[in-house]
Design a protein around this motif. Structure first.
Motif: not given
Length: 66
Positions: A36-48, A20-24, A1-8
């Motif tokens: 009173d929170t907002v979802k933050l944009l997360s940086r994704v690290a992709v290896g390979g 779940p992504m449907a509830e992000s 399940m994905p993790r999402y970062e929020y800020a108050c």
């Protein structure tokens, strides 16, 4: 399940939720109980490693450069 970062916006605390992504975009209360929170944009690290482009290389696409 994905993790999402929020800020108050009330207390300034950042926190993460697994959901779940449907509830992000659903509202999320901070650990202090503020709503009173907002979802933050997360940086994704992709290896390979990327595959090398086909057809040779060089500045002129694999042909003779001069």
């Amino acid at each position: 399940m994905p993790r999402y970062e929020y800020a108050c916006r009330t207390c300034g605390e950042s926190f993460e939720l697994s959901r779940p992504m449907a509830e992000s975009a659903d509202p999320a209360d901070c650990p202090q109980g503020h709503g009173d929170t907002v979802k933050l944009l997360s940086r994704v690290a992709v290896g390979g490693m990327a595959a090398e482009p086909a057809g040779g290389g060089g500045c002129c696409g694999g042909g003779c450069c001069g």
